[in-house]
Design a protein around this motif. Structure first.
Motif, PDB file in Angstrom:
ATOM      1  N   GLN A  59      12.555  -2.027  -6.448  1.00  0.00           N
ATOM      2  CA  GLN A  59      11.110  -1.815  -6.543  1.00  0.00           C
ATOM      3  C   GLN A  59      10.831  -0.870  -7.718  1.00  0.00           C
ATOM      4  OE1 GLN A  59       9.876  -4.016  -4.429  1.00  0.00           O
ATOM      5  NE2 GLN A  59      11.978  -4.163  -3.689  1.00  0.00           N
ATOM      6  N   LYS A  60       9.953  -1.292  -8.626  1.00  0.00           N
ATOM      7  CA  LYS A  60       9.729  -0.528  -9.855  1.00  0.00           C
ATOM      8  C   LYS A  60       8.370   0.165  -9.910  1.00  0.00           C
ATOM      9  CE  LYS A  60      13.689  -1.748 -11.360  1.00  0.00           C
ATOM     10  NZ  LYS A  60      14.774  -0.878 -11.035  1.00  0.00           N
ATOM     11  N   SER A  61       7.453  -0.250  -9.076  1.00  0.00           N
ATOM     12  CA  SER A  61       6.115   0.352  -9.115  1.00  0.00           C
ATOM     13  C   SER A  61       5.630   0.564  -7.687  1.00  0.00           C
ATOM     14  CB  SER A  61       5.131  -0.564  -9.855  1.00  0.00           C
ATOM     15  OG  SER A  61       4.892  -1.739  -9.102  1.00  0.00           O
ATOM     16  N   LEU A  62       4.569   1.324  -7.558  1.00  0.00           N
ATOM     17  CA  LEU A  62       3.971   1.528  -6.235  1.00  0.00           C
ATOM     18  C   LEU A  62       3.527   0.191  -5.653  1.00  0.00           C
ATOM     19  CD1 LEU A  62       2.962   3.377  -3.975  1.00  0.00           C
ATOM     20  CD2 LEU A  62       0.817   3.620  -5.255  1.00  0.00           C
ATOM     21  N   LEU A  76       2.391  -0.489  10.037  1.00  0.00           N
ATOM     22  CA  LEU A  76       0.978  -0.164  10.157  1.00  0.00           C
ATOM     23  C   LEU A  76       0.511   0.751   9.031  1.00  0.00           C
ATOM     24  CD1 LEU A  76      -1.128  -0.943  12.273  1.00  0.00           C
ATOM     25  CD2 LEU A  76      -0.616   1.187  13.446  1.00  0.00           C
ATOM     26  N   ASN A  77      -0.572   0.393   8.365  1.00  0.00           N
ATOM     27  CA  ASN A  77      -1.190   1.209   7.317  1.00  0.00           C
ATOM     28  C   ASN A  77      -0.235   1.583   6.186  1.00  0.00           C
ATOM     29  OD1 ASN A  77      -3.615   1.235   8.809  1.00  0.00           O
ATOM     30  ND2 ASN A  77      -2.873   2.983   9.995  1.00  0.00           N
ATOM     31  N   ILE A  78       0.718   0.721   5.883  1.00  0.00           N
ATOM     32  CA  ILE A  78       1.727   1.067   4.880  1.00  0.00           C
ATOM     33  C   ILE A  78       1.105   1.317   3.512  1.00  0.00           C
ATOM     34  CG2 ILE A  78       2.300  -1.327   4.280  1.00  0.00           C
ATOM     35  CD1 ILE A  78       4.703   1.678   4.370  1.00  0.00           C
ATOM     36  N   SER A  79       0.120   0.537   3.132  1.00  0.00           N
ATOM     37  CA  SER A  79      -0.493   0.714   1.819  1.00  0.00           C
ATOM     38  C   SER A  79      -1.102   2.100   1.684  1.00  0.00           C
ATOM     39  CB  SER A  79      -1.547  -0.371   1.583  1.00  0.00           C
ATOM     40  OG  SER A  79      -2.160  -0.179   0.329  1.00  0.00           O
ATOM     41  N   ASP A  80      -1.915   2.493   2.653  1.00  0.00           N
ATOM     42  CA  ASP A  80      -2.558   3.809   2.610  1.00  0.00           C
ATOM     43  C   ASP A  80      -1.527   4.931   2.658  1.00  0.00           C
ATOM     44  OD1 ASP A  80      -5.007   2.539   2.562  1.00  0.00           O
ATOM     45  OD2 ASP A  80      -5.341   2.768   4.715  1.00  0.00           O
ATOM     46  N   GLU A  81      -0.528   4.759   3.499  1.00  0.00           N
ATOM     47  CA  GLU A  81       0.496   5.793   3.662  1.00  0.00           C
ATOM     48  C   GLU A  81       1.308   5.975   2.380  1.00  0.00           C
ATOM     49  OE1 GLU A  81       1.909   8.866   5.717  1.00  0.00           O
ATOM     50  OE2 GLU A  81       0.443   7.492   6.551  1.00  0.00           O
ATOM     51  N   LEU A  82       1.742   4.870   1.777  1.00  0.00           N
ATOM     52  CA  LEU A  82       2.511   4.973   0.536  1.00  0.00           C
ATOM     53  C   LEU A  82       1.666   5.549  -0.599  1.00  0.00           C
ATOM     54  CD1 LEU A  82       4.654   1.714   0.607  1.00  0.00           C
ATOM     55  CD2 LEU A  82       5.476   4.062   0.800  1.00  0.00           C
ATOM     56  N   LYS A  83       0.402   5.172  -0.659  1.00  0.00           N
ATOM     57  CA  LYS A  83      -0.474   5.728  -1.699  1.00  0.00           C
ATOM     58  C   LYS A  83      -0.646   7.229  -1.516  1.00  0.00           C
ATOM     59  CE  LYS A  83      -3.025   1.502  -2.616  1.00  0.00           C
ATOM     60  NZ  LYS A  83      -4.276   0.756  -2.419  1.00  0.00           N
ATOM     61  N   ASN A  90       3.278  13.403  -7.108  1.00  0.00           N
ATOM     62  CA  ASN A  90       2.795  13.411  -8.496  1.00  0.00           C
ATOM     63  C   ASN A  90       2.803  12.028  -9.140  1.00  0.00           C
ATOM     64  OD1 ASN A  90       2.356  16.228  -8.502  1.00  0.00           O
ATOM     65  ND2 ASN A  90       4.551  16.536  -8.822  1.00  0.00           N
ATOM     66  N   SER A  91       2.531  11.022  -8.330  1.00  0.00           N
ATOM     67  CA  SER A  91       2.428   9.638  -8.799  1.00  0.00           C
ATOM     68  C   SER A  91       3.696   9.157  -9.488  1.00  0.00           C
ATOM     69  CB  SER A  91       1.208   9.473  -9.717  1.00  0.00           C
ATOM     70  OG  SER A  91       0.027   9.801  -9.025  1.00  0.00           O
ATOM     71  N   ASP A  92       4.811   9.630  -9.021  1.00  0.00           N
ATOM     72  CA  ASP A  92       6.112   9.236  -9.564  1.00  0.00           C
ATOM     73  C   ASP A  92       6.772   8.282  -8.571  1.00  0.00           C
ATOM     74  OD1 ASP A  92       8.754   8.991 -10.388  1.00  0.00           O
ATOM     75  OD2 ASP A  92       8.947  11.106 -10.941  1.00  0.00           O
ATOM     76  N   LEU A  96       9.255   8.847  -5.259  1.00  0.00           N
ATOM     77  CA  LEU A  96       8.887   8.384  -3.919  1.00  0.00           C
ATOM     78  C   LEU A  96      10.015   7.542  -3.320  1.00  0.00           C
ATOM     79  CD1 LEU A  96       6.953   7.864  -1.555  1.00  0.00           C
ATOM     80  CD2 LEU A  96       5.911   6.057  -2.935  1.00  0.00           C
ATOM     81  N   ILE A  97      10.547   6.618  -4.096  1.00  0.00           N
ATOM     82  CA  ILE A  97      11.631   5.757  -3.618  1.00  0.00           C
ATOM     83  C   ILE A  97      12.863   6.592  -3.291  1.00  0.00           C
ATOM     84  CG2 ILE A  97      13.261   3.952  -4.326  1.00  0.00           C
ATOM     85  CD1 ILE A  97      10.839   2.635  -5.783  1.00  0.00           C
ATOM     86  N   LYS A  98      13.180   7.566  -4.130  1.00  0.00           N
ATOM     87  CA  LYS A  98      14.328   8.440  -3.863  1.00  0.00           C
ATOM     88  C   LYS A  98      14.118   9.247  -2.586  1.00  0.00           C
ATOM     89  CE  LYS A  98      16.038   8.759  -8.520  1.00  0.00           C
ATOM     90  NZ  LYS A  98      15.920   9.398  -9.805  1.00  0.00           N
ATOM     91  N   GLN A  99      12.888   9.673  -2.331  1.00  0.00           N
ATOM     92  CA  GLN A  99      12.601  10.413  -1.101  1.00  0.00           C
ATOM     93  C   GLN A  99      12.823   9.533   0.129  1.00  0.00           C
ATOM     94  OE1 GLN A  99       8.581  11.593  -2.027  1.00  0.00           O
ATOM     95  NE2 GLN A  99       9.217  13.631  -2.703  1.00  0.00           N
TER      96      GLN A  99
END
Length: 126
Positions: A59-62, A76-83, A90-92, A96-99
């Motif tokens: 996965q390369k982008s949000l 449930l609510n994955i889009s909102d949660e990931l955003k 910091n929009s990285d 996020l993927i590493k976390q």
């Protein structure tokens, strides 16, 4: 402190990213309660989480990440949660993927301990 020293807390967000795996290996999975996983299922759960980590590397982008979870899993609510978490990191997207992968790796460590000791794993739901 009423938890065993070997207990690990997984926040609701991370728990939701794993629910499909937990459901797959327990007929009596309880989202809100406790579920017991016997050692015979722990290696399967371990392998499923390792596969999830490998898939996250693609996965390369949000948007890719959101699409991956929405397409493959009911979260449930994955889009909102990931955003929300993406903004907090910091929009990285790579951070996020590493976390997420780090949280998965911590669970793999716990599974390895249970497997090595031939002990069951209790998952306590939300």
């Amino acid at each position: 402190d009423h938890w065993a020293s070997s207990s690990h807390y997984i926040d609701e967000y991370t728990y939701n990213l794993l629910v499909d795996i937990f459901k797959q290996y327990a007929d009596d999975f309880n989202y809100y309660g406790s579920t017991l996983y016997f050692p015979k299922h722990l290696d399967q759960i371990h392998q499923a989480i390792k596969q999830r980590i490998r898939e996250l590397n693609k996965q390369k982008s949000l948007e890719d990440l959101i699409h991956y979870y929405q397409k493959n899993f009911f979260v449930l609510n994955i889009s909102d949660e990931l955003k929300r978490i993406h903004k907090a990191s910091n929009s990285d997207t790579s951070l996020l993927i590493k976390q997420i992968q780090h949280l998965y790796s911590e669970l793999i460590d716990l599974l390895n301990d249970c497997i090595a000791q031939n002990q069951p794993l209790w998952i306590l739901g939300m």
